[in-house]
Scaffold this active site. Structure first.
Site, PDB file in Angstrom:
ATOM      1  N   LYS A 195       0.869  -1.183   0.000  1.00 22.10           N
ATOM      2  CA  LYS A 195       0.000   0.000   0.000  1.00 22.10           C
ATOM      3  C   LYS A 195       0.904   1.231   0.000  1.00 22.10           C
ATOM      4  O   LYS A 195       1.531   1.548   1.013  1.00 22.10           O
ATOM      5  CB  LYS A 195      -0.901   0.011   1.237  1.00 22.10           C
ATOM      6  CG  LYS A 195      -1.881   1.160   1.219  1.00 22.10           C
ATOM      7  CD  LYS A 195      -1.827   1.868   2.549  1.00 22.10           C
ATOM      8  CE  LYS A 195      -2.347   3.256   2.593  1.00 22.10           C
ATOM      9  NZ  LYS A 195      -1.896   4.231   1.616  1.00 22.10           N
ATOM     10  N   GLY A 248       6.436   4.558   8.600  1.00 23.48           N
ATOM     11  CA  GLY A 248       5.603   5.739   8.742  1.00 23.48           C
ATOM     12  C   GLY A 248       5.738   6.314  10.135  1.00 23.48           C
ATOM     13  O   GLY A 248       6.760   6.108  10.811  1.00 23.48           O
ATOM     14  N   SER A 249       4.708   6.998  10.578  1.00 24.36           N
ATOM     15  CA  SER A 249       4.780   7.690  11.866  1.00 24.36           C
ATOM     16  C   SER A 249       4.676   6.711  13.033  1.00 24.36           C
ATOM     17  O   SER A 249       4.122   5.609  12.894  1.00 24.36           O
ATOM     18  CB  SER A 249       3.651   8.713  11.949  1.00 24.36           C
ATOM     19  OG  SER A 249       2.412   8.032  11.912  1.00 24.36           O
ATOM     20  N   THR A 250       5.175   7.142  14.166  1.00 21.61           N
ATOM     21  CA  THR A 250       5.130   6.294  15.354  1.00 21.61           C
ATOM     22  C   THR A 250       3.683   6.049  15.772  1.00 21.61           C
ATOM     23  O   THR A 250       3.323   4.925  16.170  1.00 21.61           O
ATOM     24  CB  THR A 250       5.954   6.945  16.480  1.00 21.61           C
ATOM     25  OG1 THR A 250       7.313   7.033  16.023  1.00 21.61           O
ATOM     26  CG2 THR A 250       5.919   6.128  17.763  1.00 21.61           C
ATOM     27  N   GLY A 253       2.226   3.549  13.406  1.00 28.71           N
ATOM     28  CA  GLY A 253       2.995   2.309  13.606  1.00 28.71           C
ATOM     29  C   GLY A 253       2.494   1.523  14.816  1.00 28.71           C
ATOM     30  O   GLY A 253       2.404   0.290  14.768  1.00 28.71           O
ATOM     31  N   GLU A 270       9.243   0.701  10.972  1.00 29.80           N
ATOM     32  CA  GLU A 270      10.274   1.733  10.784  1.00 29.80           C
ATOM     33  C   GLU A 270       9.581   3.069  11.006  1.00 29.80           C
ATOM     34  O   GLU A 270       8.790   3.493  10.166  1.00 29.80           O
ATOM     35  CB  GLU A 270      10.850   1.663   9.374  1.00 29.80           C
ATOM     36  CG  GLU A 270      11.633   0.416   9.073  1.00 29.80           C
ATOM     37  CD  GLU A 270      12.885   0.288   9.906  1.00 29.80           C
ATOM     38  OE1 GLU A 270      13.460   1.318  10.302  1.00 29.80           O
ATOM     39  OE2 GLU A 270      13.286  -0.854  10.173  1.00 29.80           O
ATOM     40  N   CYS A 304      13.327  10.394   7.909  1.00 30.88           N
ATOM     41  CA  CYS A 304      13.061   9.833   9.239  1.00 30.88           C
ATOM     42  C   CYS A 304      14.225  10.073  10.192  1.00 30.88           C
ATOM     43  O   CYS A 304      14.020  10.309  11.378  1.00 30.88           O
ATOM     44  CB  CYS A 304      12.757   8.356   9.117  1.00 30.88           C
ATOM     45  SG  CYS A 304      13.952   7.470   8.116  1.00 30.88           S
ATOM     46  N   GLU A 400       8.678  15.217  16.593  1.00 27.67           N
ATOM     47  CA  GLU A 400       9.138  15.160  15.200  1.00 27.67           C
ATOM     48  C   GLU A 400       8.328  16.160  14.360  1.00 27.67           C
ATOM     49  O   GLU A 400       7.108  16.052  14.281  1.00 27.67           O
ATOM     50  CB  GLU A 400       8.950  13.745  14.640  1.00 27.67           C
ATOM     51  CG  GLU A 400       9.529  13.595  13.251  1.00 27.67           C
ATOM     52  CD  GLU A 400       9.259  12.227  12.625  1.00 27.67           C
ATOM     53  OE1 GLU A 400       8.130  11.729  12.747  1.00 27.67           O
ATOM     54  OE2 GLU A 400      10.197  11.688  12.008  1.00 27.67           O
TER      55      GLU A 400
HETATM   56  P1  NAD Z   1       1.881   8.014   8.343  1.00 29.12           P
HETATM   57  O1  NAD Z   1       2.088   7.113   9.505  1.00 29.12           O
HETATM   58  O2  NAD Z   1       0.794   9.009   8.412  1.00 29.12           O
HETATM   59  O3  NAD Z   1       1.580   7.133   7.029  1.00 29.12           O
HETATM   60  C1  NAD Z   1       2.413   6.087   6.624  1.00 29.12           C
HETATM   61  C2  NAD Z   1       1.590   5.070   5.847  1.00 29.12           C
HETATM   62  O4  NAD Z   1       0.617   4.508   6.732  1.00 29.12           O
HETATM   63  C3  NAD Z   1       0.835   5.676   4.675  1.00 29.12           C
HETATM   64  O5  NAD Z   1       0.817   4.744   3.605  1.00 29.12           O
HETATM   65  C4  NAD Z   1      -0.570   5.830   5.242  1.00 29.12           C
HETATM   66  O6  NAD Z   1      -1.586   5.816   4.261  1.00 29.12           O
HETATM   67  C5  NAD Z   1      -0.664   4.609   6.143  1.00 29.12           C
HETATM   68  N1  NAD Z   1      -1.666   4.699   7.200  1.00 29.12           N
HETATM   69  C6  NAD Z   1      -2.212   5.820   7.738  1.00 29.12           C
HETATM   70  N2  NAD Z   1      -3.139   5.488   8.681  1.00 29.12           N
HETATM   71  C7  NAD Z   1      -3.149   4.129   8.749  1.00 29.12           C
HETATM   72  C8  NAD Z   1      -3.858   3.176   9.554  1.00 29.12           C
HETATM   73  N3  NAD Z   1      -4.756   3.559  10.456  1.00 29.12           N
HETATM   74  N4  NAD Z   1      -3.569   1.867   9.382  1.00 29.12           N
HETATM   75  C9  NAD Z   1      -2.649   1.456   8.488  1.00 29.12           C
HETATM   76  N5  NAD Z   1      -1.970   2.306   7.683  1.00 29.12           N
HETATM   77  C10 NAD Z   1      -2.210   3.626   7.821  1.00 29.12           C
HETATM   78  O7  NAD Z   1       3.291   8.653   8.048  1.00 29.12           O
HETATM   79  P2  NAD Z   1       3.658   9.698   6.915  1.00 29.12           P
HETATM   80  O8  NAD Z   1       3.201  11.037   7.338  1.00 29.12           O
HETATM   81  O9  NAD Z   1       3.227   9.175   5.593  1.00 29.12           O
HETATM   82  O10 NAD Z   1       5.264   9.612   6.924  1.00 29.12           O
HETATM   83  C11 NAD Z   1       6.045  10.334   7.773  1.00 29.12           C
HETATM   84  C12 NAD Z   1       6.525   9.477   8.912  1.00 29.12           C
HETATM   85  O11 NAD Z   1       7.211   8.331   8.419  1.00 29.12           O
HETATM   86  C13 NAD Z   1       7.514  10.202   9.784  1.00 29.12           C
HETATM   87  O12 NAD Z   1       7.219   9.958  11.135  1.00 29.12           O
HETATM   88  C14 NAD Z   1       8.848   9.564   9.400  1.00 29.12           C
HETATM   89  O13 NAD Z   1       9.836   9.666  10.396  1.00 29.12           O
HETATM   90  C15 NAD Z   1       8.430   8.168   9.122  1.00 29.12           C
HETATM   91  N6  NAD Z   1       9.429   7.461   8.304  1.00 29.12           N
HETATM   92  C16 NAD Z   1      10.228   6.522   8.880  1.00 29.12           C
HETATM   93  C17 NAD Z   1      11.217   5.866   8.141  1.00 29.12           C
HETATM   94  C18 NAD Z   1      12.114   4.822   8.772  1.00 29.12           C
HETATM   95  O14 NAD Z   1      12.766   4.082   8.039  1.00 29.12           O
HETATM   96  N7  NAD Z   1      12.193   4.740  10.092  1.00 29.12           N
HETATM   97  C19 NAD Z   1      11.385   6.179   6.784  1.00 29.12           C
HETATM   98  C20 NAD Z   1      10.550   7.142   6.220  1.00 29.12           C
HETATM   99  C21 NAD Z   1       9.580   7.771   6.996  1.00 29.12           C
END
Ligand code: NAD
Length: 496
Positions: A195, A248-250, A253, A270, A304, A400
């Protein structure tokens, strides 16, 4: 007047297509027929539409992936053949590098040079993982088991593919993150449902075509587009997914981790970061200032492990902060396709507003904005920003922001700065700038983060595991460590 940048005919043609999701080797609309649009962050204009999937689309994709995993040519393929397919895929990505980079820049806004770097890293990683396909091993064990009648037992372990992988990724490095999930899945013999982020579906869909062109059987790689709340949540909770891998975000996650516990899917996360950059007084200060600026302003701070907390020894604090601020002021904002641009736009208006609201939070807590601190439209641009007069307990130092905002704090000695660096909910990356190997070696074991860089920041390699301590995640991407997350370990005991 809006400037029109030259892009490959292939890129223009892809943008003009009626984009669908990719399930079981073919293009398909969403079951409910809805669609959602995505934008060019440099202009704020709509760039295209993709299907807005629902639980029904995820169910279809996961069931196909499960069927392919259990009962297809893919499940019977030899390691050598999986290796060769991955090499072929890497070759195709290399052939289309410029095209993929253009799609990435149009959809995400990042500089074309950065997109090209991301795609090159993806190629390197696909090839690195191709090498692992033929090196997945168990162990032969000298067992002590005896039942008292002189039986002889032989024991060994096998690593077997975990099954259907559900992958959910963020928008900041779309193609590379997709390949971080795809490459180990393909090396180990899993199938995968990806996704992409709501904002950045383009390169994941093009990747699906390249996977088919490379010769993978239908159903091995599936891409379901849609929102996180619908498609992401449905994938995270699907009972036939054997392993979840999330970037994605904590906050999200943690939800994915909880969903994984309900189905007992294996899970790696991650997540976010608030990574420190520590400048010791004996560092090469010119190099440290350039390094600190790159650590936060590369990819508009949407990284990140961006170095968002700068700690500089009090003796050299004013000089280093002034140098970083001068670099920030000199950065040319512009369209990522324009070779003169040094920083592109943020991903969305929502992200611009989020970053801007943190400037207000900082000011209300007593921070001083040394440079930047304002949006710079049209398009989703934000000025590179440096803040001082901040404390460890300020929200701009603890949370963050995920944008081009640096907070700078002075320190007096190594022990103090290590305590400050570790005083965070996160633990993804950290850098220390020093000319003393002894100082670096004293600091490295005390820093609580998954990566530590000395005299550099955010330098990644396919062979180096990448992941977080604490709130930055669970498990590791890359290196040999990732193989464990895509395989089950089976113990075998034979009475001989
Ligand atoms: P986000 O958590 O909002 O979204 C990430 C993904 O999760 C997207 O595909 C989103 O559609 C999906 N998502 C959203 N709600 C969901 C739910 N309820 N259930 C399942 N999936 C859902 O994060 P973002 O704003 O897209 O990305 C930024 C974040 O990602 C930052 O916190 C950044 O630090 C982190 N990030 C981490 C790494 C790493 O390797 N540690 C790498 C890149 C980004």
């Amino acid at each position: 007047m809006m400037t029109v940048f030259s892009i490959l005919p292939q890129t223009r043609q892809f943008l003009g297509r009626d984009l669908q999701m990719f399930i079981n080797g073919g293009w398909t609309p969403a079951v409910e027929g809805r669609s959602m649009s995505f934008h060019d962050p440099a202009t704020g204009e709509p760039l295209g539409k993709v299907p807005a999937g629902t639980r029904a689309d995820i169910d279809r994709a996961v069931r196909n992936a499960a069927q392919t995993f259990e009962n297809s040519a893919w499940s019977r393929l030899k390691p050598r053949d999986r290796q060769n397919l991955l090499w072929r895929l890497a070759d195709l990505v290399e052939r289309d590098k410029q095209h993929l980079a253009e799609l990435e820049t149009l959809n995400n806004g990042k500089l074309l040079s950065v997109s090209l770097g991301d795609i090159q890293f993806a190629i390197d990683y696909l090839r690195y993982m191709a090498g692992w396909a033929t090196k997945i091993e168990g162990a032969s064990l000298n067992v002590s088991t005896e039942l008292g009648l002189g039986e002889v037992f032989s024991g060994f372990t096998r690593r077997e593919p975990v099954g259907v992988v559900g992958a959910i990724v963020a928008w900041n490095v779309p193609f590379l993150l997709a390949c971080w999930k795809l490459a180990p899945a393909l090396a180990t013999g899993c199938t995968i449902v990806l996704k992409p982020a709501d904002e950045t579906p383009l390169t994941a869909l093009r990747l699906a075509e390249l996977v088919m062109e490379a010769g993978y059987p239908a159903g091995v790689f599936n891409v379901v587009t849609g929102t996180g709340a619908e498609v992401g949540a449905a994938l995270a909770s699907h009972p036939a997914v054997n392993k979840l891998t999330f970037t994605g975000s904590t906050a999200v996650g943690k939800q994915v981790g909880k969903a994984a516990m309900d189905t007992l899917a294996r899970v790696t996360l991650e997540l976010g970061g608030k990574s420190p950059v520590i400048v010791m007084p004996d560092a090469d200060l010119d190099a440290a200032a350039i390094g600190a600026a790159n650590a936060i302003f590369a990819n508009q701070g949407q990284v990140c492990c961006a170095g968002s907390r700068l700690y500089v020894h009090r003796k050299v604090f004013d000089r280093v902060v002034a140098d970083v601020a001068n670099i920030a002021r000199s950065i040319t904002l512009g369209n990522g396709l324009d070779a003169r641009s040094q920083m592109g736009p943020l991903i969305s208006l929502r992200q611009v507003n989020r970053v801007d609201s943190y400037i207000d939070v900082g000011l209300s807590e007593g921070a001083e904005v040394v440079c930047g601190g304002k949006p710079s439209g049209p398009g989703y641009f934000y000025e590179p920003t440096v803040m001082v007069n901040v404390g460890q307990d300020h929200r701009v130092v603890r949370e963050e922001i995920f944008g081009p905002v640096l907070t700078a704090l002075p320190f007096d000695d190594l022990e103090q700065v290590l305590a400050m660096a570790n005083d965070t909910a996160y633990g993804l990356g950290a850098s220390i700038w020093t000319s003393s190997l002894a100082t670096a070696h004293r600091a490295i074991p005390k820093i609580k983060s998954g990566s530590v860089w000395v005299n550099c920041h955010t330098i990644l390699d396919a062979s180096l595991p990448f992941g977080g301590y604490k709130g930055s995640g669970l498990g590791r991407e890359m290196g040999s460590a990732v193989i464990e997350h895509y395989t089950e370990l089976k113990s075998v005991l034979i009475q001989v």
